[in-house]
Motif scaffolding. Structure first.
Motif, mmCIF file in Angstrom:
data_model
loop_
_atom_site.group_PDB
_atom_site.id
_atom_site.type_symbol
_atom_site.label_atom_id
_atom_site.label_comp_id
_atom_site.label_asym_id
_atom_site.label_seq_id
_atom_site.Cartn_x
_atom_site.Cartn_y
_atom_site.Cartn_z
ATOM 1 N N PRO B 109 17.462 1.794 5.321
ATOM 2 C CA PRO B 109 16.603 0.919 4.499
ATOM 3 C C PRO B 109 15.793 -0.026 5.380
ATOM 4 C CG PRO B 109 18.925 0.785 3.847
ATOM 5 C CD PRO B 109 18.885 1.471 5.166
ATOM 6 N N LEU B 110 14.692 -0.500 4.819
ATOM 7 C CA LEU B 110 13.938 -1.594 5.413
ATOM 8 C C LEU B 110 14.041 -2.788 4.455
ATOM 9 C CD1 LEU B 110 10.732 0.355 6.496
ATOM 10 C CD2 LEU B 110 12.807 -0.050 7.814
ATOM 11 N N ILE B 111 14.010 -3.971 4.990
ATOM 12 C CA ILE B 111 14.056 -5.175 4.159
ATOM 13 C C ILE B 111 12.857 -6.027 4.532
ATOM 14 C CG2 ILE B 111 15.387 -7.215 3.502
ATOM 15 C CD1 ILE B 111 17.923 -5.694 4.341
ATOM 16 N N VAL B 112 12.064 -6.340 3.517
ATOM 17 C CA VAL B 112 10.824 -7.085 3.754
ATOM 18 C C VAL B 112 10.831 -8.310 2.863
ATOM 19 C CG1 VAL B 112 8.315 -6.914 3.922
ATOM 20 C CG2 VAL B 112 9.721 -4.850 4.060
ATOM 21 N N ALA B 113 10.582 -9.433 3.449
ATOM 22 C CA ALA B 113 10.606 -10.687 2.693
ATOM 23 C C ALA B 113 9.212 -11.091 2.253
ATOM 24 C CB ALA B 113 11.230 -11.780 3.563
ATOM 25 N N GLY B 114 9.168 -11.905 1.231
ATOM 26 C CA GLY B 114 7.911 -12.525 0.806
ATOM 27 C C GLY B 114 6.895 -11.558 0.241
ATOM 28 N N VAL B 115 7.355 -10.540 -0.429
ATOM 29 C CA VAL B 115 6.411 -9.587 -1.006
ATOM 30 C C VAL B 115 5.974 -10.108 -2.364
ATOM 31 C CG1 VAL B 115 6.025 -7.208 -1.734
ATOM 32 C CG2 VAL B 115 7.525 -7.695 0.209
ATOM 33 N N ASN B 116 4.705 -10.207 -2.552
ATOM 34 C CA ASN B 116 4.153 -10.805 -3.764
ATOM 35 C C ASN B 116 3.992 -9.736 -4.842
ATOM 36 O OD1 ASN B 116 3.123 -12.710 -5.432
ATOM 37 N ND2 ASN B 116 1.238 -13.055 -4.266
ATOM 38 N N THR B 117 5.057 -9.482 -5.557
ATOM 39 C CA THR B 117 5.028 -8.439 -6.585
ATOM 40 C C THR B 117 4.578 -9.020 -7.905
ATOM 41 O OG1 THR B 117 7.271 -8.749 -7.436
ATOM 42 C CG2 THR B 117 7.017 -7.432 -5.413
ATOM 43 N N ALA B 118 4.404 -8.133 -8.872
ATOM 44 C CA ALA B 118 3.994 -8.578 -10.209
ATOM 45 C C ALA B 118 5.049 -9.488 -10.820
ATOM 46 C CB ALA B 118 3.751 -7.357 -11.095
ATOM 47 N N GLY B 119 6.265 -9.305 -10.383
ATOM 48 C CA GLY B 119 7.345 -10.118 -10.916
ATOM 49 C C GLY B 119 7.659 -11.326 -10.062
ATOM 50 N N GLY B 120 6.797 -11.635 -9.145
ATOM 51 C CA GLY B 120 7.009 -12.799 -8.294
ATOM 52 C C GLY B 120 7.256 -12.397 -6.852
ATOM 53 N N VAL B 121 7.438 -13.386 -6.022
ATOM 54 C CA VAL B 121 7.674 -13.121 -4.609
ATOM 55 C C VAL B 121 9.111 -12.659 -4.439
ATOM 56 C CG1 VAL B 121 7.750 -14.094 -2.294
ATOM 57 C CG2 VAL B 121 5.953 -14.796 -3.896
ATOM 58 N N LYS B 122 9.272 -11.560 -3.800
ATOM 59 C CA LYS B 122 10.601 -10.968 -3.665
ATOM 60 C C LYS B 122 10.841 -10.490 -2.249
ATOM 61 C CE LYS B 122 10.748 -9.271 -8.433
ATOM 62 N NZ LYS B 122 11.736 -10.249 -8.906
ATOM 63 N N THR B 123 12.106 -10.387 -1.954
ATOM 64 C CA THR B 123 12.532 -9.636 -0.771
ATOM 65 C C THR B 123 12.890 -8.232 -1.255
ATOM 66 O OG1 THR B 123 13.365 -11.583 0.404
ATOM 67 C CG2 THR B 123 14.253 -9.438 1.049
ATOM 68 N N LEU B 124 12.198 -7.266 -0.675
ATOM 69 C CA LEU B 124 12.399 -5.887 -1.125
ATOM 70 C C LEU B 124 13.215 -5.092 -0.101
ATOM 71 C CD1 LEU B 124 8.878 -4.888 -2.505
ATOM 72 C CD2 LEU B 124 10.815 -5.855 -3.743
ATOM 73 N N ALA B 125 14.094 -4.266 -0.621
ATOM 74 C CA ALA B 125 14.742 -3.241 0.194
ATOM 75 C C ALA B 125 14.007 -1.942 -0.100
ATOM 76 C CB ALA B 125 16.219 -3.116 -0.157
#
Lengths: 531, 550
Positions: B109-125
């Protein structure tokens, strides 16, 4: 030390796996694969024709054997016996994939146990103890051979073979048959065929030594002394010839293609069998043997001091050659050797009075069965029964065929060889070159080796003849490497071998030479490879 | 608060990066800064970075083994410690519809912080699945944020079903890579089964550019993507579908693909190529032809430079027993690890043989290319078994506060040497820790500790003094001595057991945590990502797990 690289393709296992559909779909051998392990020695004397020639050798040359060849390792296998008679040499099967990694195996057996040894590392991989109710008479060891590996052309087109929807359920070992492959293509279970002293033919799984299938009866009664296993087209051949009361002296065969493992035999009655490496198989499956002294009985197909050709399937006499006046003749105690010269299959065999003869396999002795293509002068006085003499062949790079013979005792005084390498009173290797004389092949004497005591059958690899001075109870064995063109000594093992050999041969493969001494010590000499 | 640029900021169009804190763990380029620099969101090329180790403090795992050097060392972990690792628990798990191919399901997996998604800023795996599906999961909650199936881009036909055997299984096998932190725009790059490199929007998974053909044919079995200086690199491993085993690259700016030549022995370190501080690219090759004059360097550690869309062999190290390695199929099959030492990069490489090689990046093998700084004795695989017992995959390396440099490696069987600290025999494998020692100018990798026994240990990672490792549970035998042939992948799947996550003390190997029987499926070369107190991985049955501390 070896410096040349060895090509095994981009990924060894991957390339072999890619070949699997073709293996499953095709039967015929296509071409020699780039990347195939080198150094198979699957039957005694290297191949069914008994050439004793390692065809795939690249590491050992006349140059490297002089400077890099050395003692590598030795391994004691079991307790050994002064009576141990292997009548053969370790079988070599390199590059075997097993659950414990790739192994290069040397397979050898004493009277009770089959050993699988890592031929590179000199370590025991497995051993199989046969609990035998009957031992072979005469103290002969368990006889061993394998089938030659299937050769794959990796570069060839591969038919698309779909995976079966439902793979067949694997058979339990009790349901398998000796000689019937388990499947799995190139990576399938490899078998080792073993003839034990109780007269049964076994097949052991080469990777583990475990039983592959229930053994089958080969000799009608146990206790025969067998020597010289050979195999062709799923028919296993052997000789039994020690006068053991339970098993007639004969050539025996067992056909693994038949449901009931049909056994055939050519009984020699009171006629001895010459040589100790059993029948030789020609290209069409014909089995050739040499008989020893004794009474002729043409009605029964028995011919003394003869070369006899037997049908592959039923061992009925097909043809024969006897020298004139052969009934009282003494021949070398050797089995023939088969080779090809200009698309013609020829046989080199012992002739009358210590000579060698060349025969045409299409008509061994001509119309009268007494006419050889060629005959040498007397080479040596034939040895006493029990001594081991043998023949071998090798084509040199120029295409000339050489015939080598190990002989016991001195070379005949009037034998004219172009080159000698000192006085040879106990025994030697002699070399002949097959040449054309007025449109007919002849055996031209070339050289006599240095003196050898109880020489083992010679083995040839890449222009080098290996000669094993077997020694005796007073002297240890010594391994020599000779220039195949001149007999000149290129290497001597000196005092590296501690004991003597007893009716044991040599195998050569992948830069190594293997043999056993009488005390069950397996030796490896060769060009070292850094591990 | 506007801050001055970090040492990792760009040298291209951007002359300075201005970072502002949105939340303590997230930094973004301010809008003002972007306007001042004349940058727009769509036109901004991916920022160029020197190939340094990650120095961002964001809780991320943006590439395989954490950074281009493949050291697997999460430097920014603060939440999990040696003292509280025992409290790790299963935070969430998500069952996806990922379809395995052969034994392959997910890669690392990769983990990326501060992604500005439609549901808000998230940390994504972000996990790439074997059948060309990419999943983005909210690392906090385990909710699926987006899922994309890569549309076939090759003009060569897509093959139905799984490939042949357990090697060429037609699976997506290259761990993707995310633009390094600090760039104005970040994307995730995925190499699909069709051999085409995709650029995906982190927030939505939408492709933002046309795919670029990276491999010459589909199903080439590539390994971990690495991204440095706006070039994505990979290696291909096992000549699947005729794709030559080579180093492949895509220049993102020019959208141009290029590759090394000639083809080599298999290149199958699971983390792909490693890249040093100066941009040198390293990988190991497996069995094959060895002919220096022809450029065929099997069983070798190779170093390449990349310049003007050309890859050039710079240096190499070939063990002196390379013939033996090829003979017994003891491929050098790991991704080397690169780390700084006294002003230059050192590397450690290994493979199935069970030895470890320490090399100086300035001269990998010395004048004869066969003399590394240190060649260990046989540490594992005394049985000379190509299937399992050596080291597969990649490494971890970290520097403890006392300045000790550690190198960690997975092994697949018992060890051949004594370790000062151990926790019993390892018939099935485990993790070894080696310490870099220098005495009178001579360097060595000294055995430090051997972990407990683990069934098929995967490459470990290190975070804040804690080693995380997955005992994959995979049945790794290949040759079937009972029935003959090779075990089919179906059979290997059947014989595998569920994976276990372990946390170990990085200086002693002592077990701090075990997931016990909470993971219900095995995994095959799947990898772990650690960030922000979370340990994330995916298993064969398509389940993504997150362990950690809230």
């Amino acid at each position: 030390m070896r410096t040349r690289g060895r090509f095994f393709g981009d990924d060894r296992l991957m390339r072999r796996m890619l070949a699997m559909p073709m293996i499953l779909g095709l039967v015929s051998v296509v071409a020699h694969a780039q990347g195939t392990p080198h150094g198979f020695w699957t039957v005694p004397d290297a191949d069914p024709a008994h050439s004793s020639w390692q065809k795939a050798e690249t590491e050992i040359t006349t140059e490297t054997v002089g400077k890099d060849f050395k003692f590598l390792w030795k391994l004691k296998l079991g307790s050994g016996s002064t009576k141990s008679s292997s009548f053969s040499e370790p079988i070599l099967f390199p590059g075997l994939i097993t659950g414990r990694g790739f192994k290069d195996l040397a397979l050898w057996a004493d009277a009770n146990t089959l050993y699988g040894v890592d031929s590179e590392l000199g370590t025991l991989v497995w051993q199989k103890d046969f609990k035998l109710a009957h031992q072979a008479c005469g103290g002969s060891n368990i006889q061993v051979l394998t089938e030659a590996p299937q050769v794959i052309h990796f570069g060839g087109p591969r038919p698309a073979t779909p995976r079966p929807a439902t793979p067949a359920a694997p058979l339990a070992p009790s349901e398998r048959r000796v000689g019937a492959a388990a499947g799995g293509g190139y990576f399938g279970l490899r078998g080792v065929y073993v003839l034990t002293g109780d007269g049964y033919l076994h097949e052991q799984i080469m990777a583990t030594g475990l039983d592959y299938a229930p053994p089958v009866k080969f000799f009608p009664t146990p206790g025969g002394s067998s020597f010289g296993l050979n195999i062709n087209d799923k028919i296993v051949y052997t000789a039994a010839g020690s006068g053991c009361k339970n098993v007639a002296d004969a050539i025996w065969s067992i056909d693994m293609n038949t449901p009931d493992y049909t056994v055939a035999s050519y009984k020699t009655q009171k006629l001895g069998l010459a040589g100790l490496t059993g029948p030789v198989i020609g290209h069409d499956g014909t089995a050739y043997i040499t008989t020893g002294s004794g009474p002729d009985d043409p009605a029964a197909g028995l011919y003394a001091n003869a070369v006899v050709a037997l049908n592959a399937k039923d061992l009925k006499v097909k043809d024969w050659y006897t020298p004139s006046g052969a009934a009282k003749s003494k021949t070398l105690n050797a089995t023939p050797v088969v080779f090809t010269l200009k698309d013609k299959e020829l046989i080199a065999a012992p002739g009358k009075d210590g000579t060698l003869v060349l025969l045409d396999s299409a008509s061994l002795g001509g119309a009268d069965h007494h006419t050889a293509l060629a005959q040498t002068d007397t080479v040596a006085r034939p040895a006493k029964r029990g001594a081991w003499e043998s023949l071998a062949t090798w084509p040199d790079k120029a295409g000339a065929i050489w015939v080598f013979a190990s002989i016991v005792g001195p070379v005949a005084l009037d034998a004219k060889f172009a080159t000698t390498n000192g006085t040879a009173t106990h025994g030697s290797i002699v070399a002949f070159k097959v040449e054309d004389k007025e449109g007919h092949p002849v055996l031209t004497p070339s050289w006599i080796s240095r003196d050898l005591t109880n020489p083992a059958p010679p083995a040839i690899a890449n222009g080098v003849v290996f000669a094993l001075d077997g020694g005796n109870a007073s002297t240890h064995a010594t391994l020599y490497a000779l220039d195949a063109a001149t007999g000149k000594e290129l290497y001597s093992s000196g005092d590296a071998i501690e004991s003597y050999t007893h009716l044991a041969g040599m195998s050569v493969g992948d830069g190594h030479v293997f043999f056993t001494t009488h005390d069950n010590t397996l030796y490896s000499f060769g060009i070292p490879l850094e591990h | 608060m506007i801050r001055r640029p970090t040492s990792r900021c760009s040298h291209g169009l951007l002359t300075q990066c201005f970072l502002i804190d949105i939340v303590p763990s997230v930094k973004v380029l301010s809008l003002v800064a972007r306007i001042c620099l004349g940058l727009t969101a769509s036109a901004l090329p991916v920022a160029q970075f020197q190939a340094h180790a990650q120095s961002t403090t964001a809780a991320e795992w943006p590439t395989g083994s954490f950074d281009p050097q493949r050291d697997g060392w999460q430097r920014n972990e603060t939440r999990i410690t040696v003292d509280n690792a025992k409290n790790i628990r299963l935070l969430w798990k998500l069952k996806t519809d990922n379809k395995p191919m052969g034994m392959q399901s997910f890669r690392e997996p990769l983990i990326v912080a501060g992604v500005n998604t439609a549901g808000g800023v998230k940390t994504l795996a972000i996990l790439a699945g074997s059948s060309d599906d990419v999943y983005a999961v909210d690392a906090a909650s385990g909710a699926l944020v987006w899922q994309k199936h890569l549309k076939w881009a090759s003009d060569k036909p897509e093959e139905p079903g799984q490939g042949a055997g357990f090697i060429c299984n037609n699976a997506l096998t290259a761990t993707p890579v995310v633009t390094p932190a600090g760039a104005a725009q970040r994307f995730v790059y995925v190499l699909g089964n069709d051999g085409y490199l995709r650029t995906l929007n982190l927030a939505t998974g939408d492709e933002t550019d046309a795919p670029i053909q990276m491999l010459p044919a589909p199903y080439g079995k590539a390994y971990g993507l690495n991204l440095v200086n706006n070039v994505v690199y990979t290696v291909s491993g096992q000549a699947c579908h005729g794709v030559p085993n080579e180093l492949y690259a895509v220049d993102l700016a020019g959208k141009k693909a290029f590759n090394s030549a000639p083809p080599q022995g298999g290149i199958f370190g699971t983390a792909g190529p490693a890249i040093g501080a100066d941009g040198t690219i390293y990988f190991e090759t497996g069995d094959g032809a060895y002919d220096v004059a022809a450029g065929k360097l099997s069983t070798t550690v190779q170093a390449y430079t990349s310049s003007n869309d050309n890859l050039t062999l710079k240096d190499y190290y070939t063990p002196s027993n390379h013939e033996w390695l090829t003979k017994r199929d003891l491929d050098m099959n790991t991704t080397p690890v690169v780390f700084p030492y006294h002003g230059r990069d050192l590397l450690v490489a290994s493979g199935k043989e069970g030895r470890y090689f320490l090399m100086d990046s300035k001269s990998l093998g010395g004048p004869d290319h066969q003399t590394p700084l240190y060649r260990s004795p046989l540490v594992s695989n005394k049985n000379v078994n190509f299937q399992t017992e050596g080291t597969w995959g990649s490494f971890a390396s970290w520097e403890s506060p006392d300045g000790t440099r550690w190198v960690l490696a997975p092994i697949g069987g018992p060890v051949a040497v004594d370790f000062p600290i151990s926790y019993g025999p390892t018939p099935n494998g485990g993790v070894i820790a080696l310490k870099l020692k220098e005495t009178a100018g001579k360097m060595e990798l000294a055995p430090a500790w051997l972990s407990r026994d683990m069934m098929s240990a995967e490459p470990p990672v290190v975070a804040n003094g804690v080693v995380f490792v997955l005992a994959a549970g995979e049945f790794t035998a290949q040759a079937d001595d009972v029935q003959g042939g090779l075990f089919s992948y179906e059979s290997r799947i059947q014989h595998s057991i569920p994976a276990t996550l372990y946390a170990l003390d990085a200086t002693t190997g002592k077990e701090l945590y075990s997931s016990g029987d909470q993971v219900t499926s095995f995994l095959h070369q799947a990898g772990i990502a650690v960030a922000g107190g979370r340990v994330i991985f995916g298993t064969f049955d398509g389940t993504i797990y997150c362990f950690g501390l809230e």
